[in-house]
Design a protein around this motif. Structure first.
Motif, PDB file in Angstrom:
ATOM      1  N   ASP A  37      -0.595  30.473  -6.522  1.00  0.00           N
ATOM      2  CA  ASP A  37       0.723  30.484  -7.160  1.00  0.00           C
ATOM      3  C   ASP A  37       1.758  30.543  -6.041  1.00  0.00           C
ATOM      4  O   ASP A  37       1.406  30.642  -4.847  1.00  0.00           O
ATOM      5  CB  ASP A  37       0.853  31.593  -8.214  1.00  0.00           C
ATOM      6  N   ASN A  39       3.669  32.718  -4.867  1.00  0.00           N
ATOM      7  CA  ASN A  39       3.612  33.866  -3.956  1.00  0.00           C
ATOM      8  C   ASN A  39       2.383  33.839  -3.063  1.00  0.00           C
ATOM      9  O   ASN A  39       2.451  34.200  -1.892  1.00  0.00           O
ATOM     10  CB  ASN A  39       3.626  35.182  -4.753  1.00  0.00           C
ATOM     11  N   GLU A  67       2.129  36.243 -15.640  1.00  0.00           N
ATOM     12  CA  GLU A  67       1.356  36.147 -16.887  1.00  0.00           C
ATOM     13  C   GLU A  67       1.918  35.090 -17.832  1.00  0.00           C
ATOM     14  O   GLU A  67       1.165  34.446 -18.576  1.00  0.00           O
ATOM     15  CB  GLU A  67       1.376  37.532 -17.565  1.00  0.00           C
ATOM     16  N   LYS A  70       0.065  31.892 -17.656  1.00  0.00           N
ATOM     17  CA  LYS A  70      -1.403  31.832 -17.850  1.00  0.00           C
ATOM     18  C   LYS A  70      -1.658  31.216 -19.227  1.00  0.00           C
ATOM     19  O   LYS A  70      -2.090  31.888 -20.162  1.00  0.00           O
ATOM     20  CB  LYS A  70      -1.977  33.258 -17.742  1.00  0.00           C
ATOM     21  N   GLY A  99      -5.114  38.062 -10.687  1.00  0.00           N
ATOM     22  CA  GLY A  99      -5.913  37.808 -11.885  1.00  0.00           C
ATOM     23  C   GLY A  99      -5.463  36.597 -12.685  1.00  0.00           C
ATOM     24  O   GLY A  99      -6.271  35.957 -13.356  1.00  0.00           O
ATOM     25  N   VAL A 100      -4.181  36.264 -12.606  1.00  0.00           N
ATOM     26  CA  VAL A 100      -3.712  35.083 -13.340  1.00  0.00           C
ATOM     27  C   VAL A 100      -4.344  33.824 -12.745  1.00  0.00           C
ATOM     28  O   VAL A 100      -4.864  32.970 -13.460  1.00  0.00           O
ATOM     29  CB  VAL A 100      -2.157  35.014 -13.314  1.00  0.00           C
ATOM     30  N   ASP A 103      -8.283  34.010 -13.294  1.00  0.00           N
ATOM     31  CA  ASP A 103      -8.646  33.756 -14.702  1.00  0.00           C
ATOM     32  C   ASP A 103      -8.412  32.285 -15.083  1.00  0.00           C
ATOM     33  O   ASP A 103      -9.276  31.630 -15.668  1.00  0.00           O
ATOM     34  CB  ASP A 103      -7.791  34.615 -15.662  1.00  0.00           C
ATOM     35  N   THR A 123      -6.407  38.379  -4.468  1.00  0.00           N
ATOM     36  CA  THR A 123      -5.403  38.830  -3.503  1.00  0.00           C
ATOM     37  C   THR A 123      -4.550  39.991  -3.997  1.00  0.00           C
ATOM     38  O   THR A 123      -3.618  40.407  -3.319  1.00  0.00           O
ATOM     39  CB  THR A 123      -4.467  37.650  -3.134  1.00  0.00           C
ATOM     40  N   THR A 124      -4.819  40.474  -5.225  1.00  0.00           N
ATOM     41  CA  THR A 124      -4.146  41.694  -5.702  1.00  0.00           C
ATOM     42  C   THR A 124      -5.217  42.783  -5.836  1.00  0.00           C
ATOM     43  O   THR A 124      -6.417  42.476  -5.948  1.00  0.00           O
ATOM     44  CB  THR A 124      -3.493  41.503  -7.085  1.00  0.00           C
ATOM     45  N   LYS A 136     -15.437  36.532 -16.576  1.00  0.00           N
ATOM     46  CA  LYS A 136     -14.547  36.262 -17.708  1.00  0.00           C
ATOM     47  C   LYS A 136     -13.401  35.405 -17.177  1.00  0.00           C
ATOM     48  O   LYS A 136     -12.676  35.826 -16.275  1.00  0.00           O
ATOM     49  CB  LYS A 136     -13.976  37.563 -18.274  1.00  0.00           C
ATOM     50  N   LYS A 145      -3.714  37.741 -25.862  1.00  0.00           N
ATOM     51  CA  LYS A 145      -4.274  37.747 -24.508  1.00  0.00           C
ATOM     52  C   LYS A 145      -5.673  37.131 -24.447  1.00  0.00           C
ATOM     53  O   LYS A 145      -6.541  37.438 -25.267  1.00  0.00           O
ATOM     54  CB  LYS A 145      -4.380  39.203 -24.038  1.00  0.00           C
ATOM     55  N   PHE A 163      -5.128  40.843   2.389  1.00  0.00           N
ATOM     56  CA  PHE A 163      -4.192  40.276   1.413  1.00  0.00           C
ATOM     57  C   PHE A 163      -3.291  41.351   0.791  1.00  0.00           C
ATOM     58  O   PHE A 163      -2.169  41.071   0.388  1.00  0.00           O
ATOM     59  CB  PHE A 163      -4.957  39.544   0.299  1.00  0.00           C
ATOM     60  N   THR A 166       0.725  42.474   1.678  1.00  0.00           N
ATOM     61  CA  THR A 166       2.016  41.924   1.210  1.00  0.00           C
ATOM     62  C   THR A 166       2.285  42.228  -0.270  1.00  0.00           C
ATOM     63  O   THR A 166       3.286  41.781  -0.828  1.00  0.00           O
ATOM     64  CB  THR A 166       2.057  40.389   1.422  1.00  0.00           C
ATOM     65  N   LYS A 214     -18.200  48.098 -11.924  1.00  0.00           N
ATOM     66  CA  LYS A 214     -18.100  46.945 -12.835  1.00  0.00           C
ATOM     67  C   LYS A 214     -19.380  46.121 -12.769  1.00  0.00           C
ATOM     68  O   LYS A 214     -19.904  45.661 -13.794  1.00  0.00           O
ATOM     69  CB  LYS A 214     -16.870  46.089 -12.497  1.00  0.00           C
TER      70      LYS A 214
HETATM   71  N1  NAD Z   1     -11.260  38.333 -15.903  1.00  0.00           N
HETATM   72  C1  NAD Z   1     -11.239  39.652 -15.899  1.00  0.00           C
HETATM   73  O1  NAD Z   1     -12.288  40.301 -15.952  1.00  0.00           O
HETATM   74  C2  NAD Z   1      -9.942  40.365 -15.800  1.00  0.00           C
HETATM   75  C3  NAD Z   1      -9.928  41.739 -15.496  1.00  0.00           C
HETATM   76  C4  NAD Z   1      -8.705  42.385 -15.404  1.00  0.00           C
HETATM   77  C5  NAD Z   1      -7.513  41.682 -15.579  1.00  0.00           C
HETATM   78  N2  NAD Z   1      -7.567  40.344 -15.835  1.00  0.00           N
HETATM   79  C6  NAD Z   1      -6.323  39.563 -15.957  1.00  0.00           C
HETATM   80  O2  NAD Z   1      -5.677  39.577 -14.683  1.00  0.00           O
HETATM   81  C7  NAD Z   1      -4.295  39.321 -14.874  1.00  0.00           C
HETATM   82  C8  NAD Z   1      -3.482  40.277 -14.033  1.00  0.00           C
HETATM   83  O3  NAD Z   1      -3.818  40.075 -12.672  1.00  0.00           O
HETATM   84  P1  NAD Z   1      -2.858  40.550 -11.501  1.00  0.00           P
HETATM   85  O4  NAD Z   1      -2.387  41.920 -11.767  1.00  0.00           O
HETATM   86  O5  NAD Z   1      -3.541  40.251 -10.243  1.00  0.00           O
HETATM   87  O6  NAD Z   1      -1.574  39.624 -11.737  1.00  0.00           O
HETATM   88  P2  NAD Z   1      -1.043  38.288 -11.047  1.00  0.00           P
HETATM   89  O7  NAD Z   1      -2.106  37.333 -10.772  1.00  0.00           O
HETATM   90  O8  NAD Z   1       0.106  37.868 -11.883  1.00  0.00           O
HETATM   91  O9  NAD Z   1      -0.497  38.817  -9.648  1.00  0.00           O
HETATM   92  C9  NAD Z   1       0.563  39.724  -9.631  1.00  0.00           C
HETATM   93  C10 NAD Z   1       1.742  39.202  -8.775  1.00  0.00           C
HETATM   94  O10 NAD Z   1       1.417  39.372  -7.402  1.00  0.00           O
HETATM   95  C11 NAD Z   1       1.594  38.140  -6.706  1.00  0.00           C
HETATM   96  N3  NAD Z   1       0.629  38.165  -5.618  1.00  0.00           N
HETATM   97  C12 NAD Z   1      -0.698  37.954  -5.692  1.00  0.00           C
HETATM   98  N4  NAD Z   1      -1.276  38.235  -4.521  1.00  0.00           N
HETATM   99  C13 NAD Z   1      -0.291  38.614  -3.681  1.00  0.00           C
HETATM  100  C14 NAD Z   1      -0.275  39.050  -2.340  1.00  0.00           C
HETATM  101  N5  NAD Z   1      -1.391  39.212  -1.642  1.00  0.00           N
HETATM  102  N6  NAD Z   1       0.916  39.349  -1.779  1.00  0.00           N
HETATM  103  C15 NAD Z   1       2.067  39.245  -2.509  1.00  0.00           C
HETATM  104  N7  NAD Z   1       2.111  38.865  -3.784  1.00  0.00           N
HETATM  105  C16 NAD Z   1       0.937  38.558  -4.368  1.00  0.00           C
HETATM  106  C17 NAD Z   1       1.400  37.082  -7.745  1.00  0.00           C
HETATM  107  O11 NAD Z   1       2.014  35.888  -7.379  1.00  0.00           O
HETATM  108  C18 NAD Z   1       2.038  37.726  -8.964  1.00  0.00           C
HETATM  109  O12 NAD Z   1       3.428  37.545  -8.899  1.00  0.00           O
HETATM  110  C19 NAD Z   1      -4.030  39.472 -16.348  1.00  0.00           C
HETATM  111  O13 NAD Z   1      -3.840  38.206 -16.904  1.00  0.00           O
HETATM  112  C20 NAD Z   1      -5.287  40.121 -16.885  1.00  0.00           C
HETATM  113  O14 NAD Z   1      -5.524  39.768 -18.218  1.00  0.00           O
HETATM  114  C21 NAD Z   1      -8.754  39.689 -15.948  1.00  0.00           C
END
Ligand code: NAD
Ligand SMILES: O=C(O)C(=O)C[C@@H](O)[C@H](O)[C@H](O)COP(=O)(O)O
Ligand code: ZN
Length: 355
Positions: A37, A39, A67, A70, A99-100, A103, A123-124, A136, A145, A163, A166, A214
């Motif tokens: 994405d 970022n 989100e 997504k 996760g976005v 996923d 990266t989060t 998943k 969702k 990662f 930042t 997990k």
């Molecule tokens: N598949 C699964 O088992 C599972 C488990 C838990 C959550 N999820 C899903 O994950 C999603 C949430 O994931 P998230 O919290 O990572 O959100 P996200 O992917 O939206 O990331 C959060 C924000 O951080 C930014 N970002 C990402 N990496 C970065 C980095 N290293 N430095 C700076 N900015 C960065 C992204 O651009 C975004 O703006 C939800 O959609 C949730 O439903 C899925």
């Protein structure tokens, strides 16, 4: 470097990403596509490129972050790009993001030409401890969702703490909700440890421990027929709140923030219906309120929240399904809760946060 064996693939904890270089060298992919994405394009792709100086030939697909993206529209954009880049069944999708991205990228790859390989580079904090592992994949539809998706395992997961440097504090705390969840559902000692931490004390050992919890669950039940439902503690109500907030709030709740509210409400249900002792409920509440701001919502949205809960994947014959704790560190599933009790748990939360 450490490695956890998951469902036919490895999860590498590797700050240098040398294991990724070796993985790619061993396989002869016809094409490599990196999904980012905006970022992660700026913050993570440079680290990826530094770690793989010899990887010259790959295409990048960029999506808008968050989100709200997504969904099927963005997914169609990704599929168009994959076609334009000439991806085939022997290509590899590398999902570099939170996760976005993991996923939606996993979903796009697992359905493109009926499925091509993908790997996850989360990266989060949230995607490292939870979203990247377990297979998943999916997208949202409006407020609902993850309603369209697949169970599709990546070929590997590569986790680097580099990662997280930042990532902003709000996103770190959001990911921490899943860490606390892992302790609550599976490992009391872990919960006792993490609840004392400050956010800047999050380290590799904690990410590994969460992944190992997990992983133990998903190895036993990959497709969520039973035990895996415990990973959904807090999510029946949390997902409804997250979905509602996404479409109605000017600044929507993040996934972790919403499930933190969900875990307080479902903690209440655990106490009322599943034997969670009152002092443990109070402890859980104190922990979440230490890290998370209160979320104010009034009872006028309860009907909308219940409507969203009626789409939960744990439901059976129109009954709303929950995973609930009987004590900290232990969780049961396939517990069906009446709408009256669900509303009572929302009232409980509202009263709790009323000054
Ligand atoms: N598949 C699964 O088992 C599972 C488990 C838990 C959550 N999820 C899903 O994950 C999603 C949430 O994931 P998230 O919290 O990572 O959100 P996200 O992917 O939206 O990331 C959060 C924000 O951080 C930014 N970002 C990402 N990496 C970065 C980095 N290293 N430095 C700076 N900015 C960065 C992204 O651009 C975004 O703006 C939800 O959609 C949730 O439903 C899925
Ligand atoms: O991996 C799982 O199983 C989970 O339930 C982990 C959750 O933290 C995650 O939010 C997951 O995406 C929820 O899945 P869903 O099936 O309720 O959409
Ligand atoms: Zn979650």
């Amino acid at each position: 470097m450490e490695v956890i064996e998951s469902l036919g693939y490895q999860v590498y904890f590797d700050d240098t990403l040398a294991s990724l270089e070796a993985f790619l060298a061993e396989r002869n992919y016809s094409k490599i596509i990196v999904l980012v994405d905006t970022n992660t394009l700026d913050n993570c792709l440079p680290l990826f490129q530094q770690a793989l100086p010899n990887l010259a030939n790959y295409d990048v697909i960029e999506v808008d972050p968050g989100e709200e993206n997504k969904n099927i529209d963005f997914c169609i954009g990704v599929w168009h790009n994959m076609l334009d880049f000439g991806a085939d069944r022997h290509s590899l999708m590398i999902n570099l993001g939170g996760g976005v991205v993991t996923d939606m990228g996993g979903f796009a790859a697992s359905t493109f030409k009926r499925g091509m390989d993908f790997i996850q580079i989360p990266t989060t904090l949230l995607s490292q401890v939870d979203a990247s592992v377990g297979g998943k994949t999916g997208i949202d539809m409006g407020s609902v969702k993850n309603i369209i998706g697949t169970f599709a395992q990546p070929q590997a997961v590569f986790i680097s703490s580099q990662f997280l440097k930042t990532l902003d504090q709000r996103q770190l705390i959001s990911g921490f909700a899943e860490v606390i969840k892992h302790g609550l559902i599976f490992d009391r000692a872990y919960y006792e440890r993490v609840k004392t931490l400050e956010i800047d004390q999050i380290d590799n050992s904690l990410v590994k421990h969460s992944v190992s919890i997990k992983n133990r669950v998903i190895l036993e039940d990959p497709k969520e027929k039973g035990l895996r439902k415990i990973l959904n503690f807090g999510h029946t109500i949390g997902h409804a709140i997250e979905g509602y907030s996404l479409l109605n709030d000017a600044s929507p709740l993040l996934h972790g923030e919403a499930i933190a509210v969900g875990m307080i409400c479902e903690g209440y249900l655990s106490h009322k219906l599943n034997g969670l002792p009152l002092d443990e409920l109070n402890d859980l509440i104190q922990t979440f309120r230490k890290y998370f701001n209160d979320y104010t919502f009034d009872s006028s949205i309860d009907t909308a929240l219940l409507d969203l809960m009626r789409n939960d994947k744990k439901n059976l014959s129109n009954q709303i399904g929950f995973a609930l704790l009987d004590q900290i560190g232990s969780c049961q599933y396939d517990i069906y809760v009446s709408e009256e009790d669900i509303i009572e748990s929302l009232d409980f939360y509202r009263e709790l946060i009323t000054p």
